[in-house]
Write a protein that holds these residues in place. Structure first.
Motif: not given
Length: 189
Positions: A73-78
């Protein structure tokens, strides 16, 4: 065909070849929604082979669960956003026209919905079945969270970019070929 011993996937290919081509677009329109919104998700869910633990809330509080959730949820977009920025800054790639960095980040939020490789990695990473199940449940929860985050994000960002004209790429129409003019005494082969 099933009783003949022919592999099921080969049977599907043979069945596809037997479809009448003139009715193919009608069949595609008829089965589009049931296949995309029911059959494929059901197939994907069935292939995860998840055993839901009795204490599911306790399982979601583990480090395995938190790692999977934050990674998707957080790592992929960043990660997608930063790698895209680095590629554009180093002139290896360029930002497509009519695309903003906020849209690239939004596409990164959508990347969290792909769970097949996450499930595959889970099967390789954990030898204990309980950790596999926790990671699979967390992956499915992360898919739902990514969809919700993406919808909210694009609703907020989409308002800013609602007036950007959509680029339509014209499809060349097949035109009849012009016949070459014959000159007296010459033949065209």
């Amino acid at each position: 065909m099933l009783q003949s011993g022919v592999e099921a996937s080969i049977t599907g290919v043979l069945f596809a070849f037997a479809m009448p081509v003139k009715h193919l677009d009608l069949i595609e329109k008829f089965i589009h929604k049931p296949v995309n919104f029911f059959i494929l998700p059901l197939f994907a869910l069935a292939n995860t082979a998840i055993l839901i633990p009795g204490n599911i809330l306790g399982a979601l509080g583990t480090t395995v669960s938190m790692g999977v959730l934050f990674g998707l949820v957080v790592g992929k977009p960043i990660g997608i956003f930063l790698v895209s920025r680095i590629m554009v800054a180093s002139k290896v790639a360029h930002l497509p026209s009519n695309t903003s960095w906020s849209q690239i980040f939004g596409m990164g939020t959508l990347a969290g919905i792909g769970f097949t490789m996450s499930i595959f990695t889970t099967m390789l990473a954990f030898s204990e079945e309980r950790f596999r199940d926790i990671a699979k449940i967390s992956t499915l929860l992360a898919v739902v969270a990514s969809v919700v985050v993406s919808i909210i994000y694009f609703r907020i960002v989409g308002g800013k970019y609602a007036n950007i004209p959509h680029v339509v790429i014209p499809v060349p129409q097949s035109e009849p070929q012009a016949q070459p003019q014959q000159q007296p005494g010459l033949t065209v082969a």
